[in-house]
Design an enzyme around this catalytic site. Structure first.
Site, PDB file in Angstrom:
ATOM      1  N   CYS A 272      45.776  37.238  36.908  1.00  0.00           N
ATOM      2  CA  CYS A 272      45.475  38.457  36.150  1.00  0.00           C
ATOM      3  C   CYS A 272      44.487  38.139  35.037  1.00  0.00           C
ATOM      4  O   CYS A 272      44.859  37.502  34.051  1.00  0.00           O
ATOM      5  CB  CYS A 272      46.748  39.057  35.545  1.00  0.00           C
ATOM      6  SG  CYS A 272      47.902  39.733  36.755  1.00  0.00           S
TER       7      CYS A 272
ATOM      8  N   CYS B  12      36.683  46.211  50.336  1.00  0.00           N
ATOM      9  CA  CYS B  12      37.217  45.463  49.209  1.00  0.00           C
ATOM     10  C   CYS B  12      36.106  44.738  48.469  1.00  0.00           C
ATOM     11  O   CYS B  12      36.382  43.897  47.608  1.00  0.00           O
ATOM     12  CB  CYS B  12      38.280  44.466  49.692  1.00  0.00           C
ATOM     13  SG  CYS B  12      37.654  43.257  50.878  1.00  0.00           S
TER      14      CYS B  12
END
Length: 413
Positions: free
Chosen positions: A70, A371
């Site tokens: 993240c 993507c």
């Protein structure tokens, strides 16, 4: 030590400060922040935030900052989602494409059903699972993950025991590709040393025993099933489909639903639709509720799973599925004869070979799912240059708090 002001966030999620010597990248920073740290080769390390952005929020993971999973957990939802939309606009602009780019579709935390967990044995003999550290091959042990489905997180201790069986050779670096299915956990292991003869029979039996004790639905090694207590299944539209070992699946059900609903809405009215790079039928089955479908993908196992789903599902329009490498042998206008709409969802490399064939078809609508905004924009330029108009693009935040963004683009002739 240098003190700099962050001007923007770059495509990989790092903050960027502009200097006379060129851009300096500072991880985990936000626009408008004053930061200080050591700069080497255009990159700031050990970053200290001197003046925080009002958009900075407290990260929710105890592993934030070390875990490389993240990179944007410190950014408030509004500007974070706007930034993802801006990444799509920027990729399109590089191909001179202007269109309506909708607001980014958000997905909630705790919904990711697929994880790739790296396994390592520590010096004390303990086996740990985790993700790669930022800009490193080092594995960060992860005990919680706010992105993942809680059922995956709850299985981490059991999965570490399973992983231990695959650390037989010192050069093995196992990765457990873990998927939550309707029938429980499906685990495919890659990264096991093969030159030394692969996993021994004793270790295979150990892995199978531990997997059964852990209640796994299936355990496989590089797509080769070792143990299956229950056939892992997933739901695509009205169909229950047996997931191939190591097969592709969209990471987040909510993101998948956002993309499939837009694809189905775009092709309504068409009698025959092509679904290219179809996998096991993520789009094929929802599309078959409104039109007959021609489906193609290079994965033989994916096509077999799709066909199994066809057999067990009632009320669908006909689906004709073919295993075919669409990079080497794209479907031609002749193959796509009668298709009034085309959906394509290629890997990150895009679909330039297949896109070039679409212009010669009679399809009035094309739905591109991607993507990778850069390769999508490249493929979109091919379609636009041959008479299509890119009507709308919808970014989808499938990979929460990362720099990645999915999208759905609707083209009309």
């Amino acid at each position: 030590m240098m003190t700099l002001e962050i001007a923007r966030v770059a495509g990989q999620g790092d903050g960027v400060a502009d200097t006379p010597q060129g851009p300096v990248f500072a991880p985990l920073t936000l626009p408008g922040e004053a930061v200080r740290g050591e700069v080497t080769d255009g990159r700031m390390e050990a970053v200290e935030v001197l003046r925080a952005s009002p958009d900075r929020i407290a990260p929710v993971s105890p592993h934030y900052g070390d875990c490389g999973g993240c990179s944007l957990q410190h950014w408030a939802a509004g500007p974070y989602l706007d930034w993802k939309r801006a990444q799509v606009i920027s990729a399109l602009a590089r191909e001179r494409i202007e269109t309506e780019v909708e607001a980014t579709v958000a997905v909630p935390a705790g919904t990711r059903r697929r994880l790739a967990l790296h396994a390592r044995r520590l010096e004390d003999g303990r086996v740990v699972l985790g993700f790669k550290a930022r800009k490193s091959w080092r594995v960060v042990e992860v005990t919680v993950c706010p992105v993942a489905d809680p059922r995956l997180v709850a299985a981490f201790p059991a999965l570490a025991r399973v992983a231990a069986a695959f650390l037989e050779h010192p050069k093995s670096a196992p990765t457990l590709h873990v998927t939550w299915t309707l029938d429980g956990l499906d685990v495919d292991v890659t990264g096991v040393e093969r030159r030394s003869g692969g996993l021994s029979a004793d270790r295979r039996m150990q892995a199978i025993r531990i997997a059964r004790e852990a209640g796994l639905a299936r355990l496989s090694l590089a797509g080769e099933p070792l143990m299956m207590e229950r056939q892992p299944r997933v739901q695509f539209g009205p169909a229950l489909v047996p997931l191939p070992a190591g097969g592709f699946l969209q990471a987040v059900p909510e993101a998948e639903a956002a993309m499939t609903s837009r694809a189905v809405a775009a092709v309504k009215g068409a009698k025959k639709v092509a679904d290219l790079f179809c996998g096991a039928g993520t789009f094929s089955f929802p599309l078959a509720t409104v039109a007959s479908v021609v489906a193609a993908d290079a994965s033989v196992a994916g096509i077999a799973a799709l066909k199994a789903g066809i057999v067990s599902t009632r009320g669908l329009k006909p689906i004709a599925a073919e295993a075919r490498d669409l990079f080497r042998r794209p479907l031609t206008p002749h193959d796509l004869k009668g298709c009034e709409a085309i959906v394509f969802d290629p890997p990150r490399a895009g679909a330039i070979e297949q896109t070039a064939q679409i212009a010669g078809t009679k399809a009035a609508v094309v739905v591109g799912v991607s993507c990778n905004p850069q390769t999508f924009a490249r493929d979109a330029r091919v379609l636009i240059d041959t008479g299509f108009r890119l009507e709308t693009v919808t970014p989808v935040d499938q990979f929460l708090w990362s720099a990645h963004v999915e999208l759905v683009g609707i083209f009309r002739r």
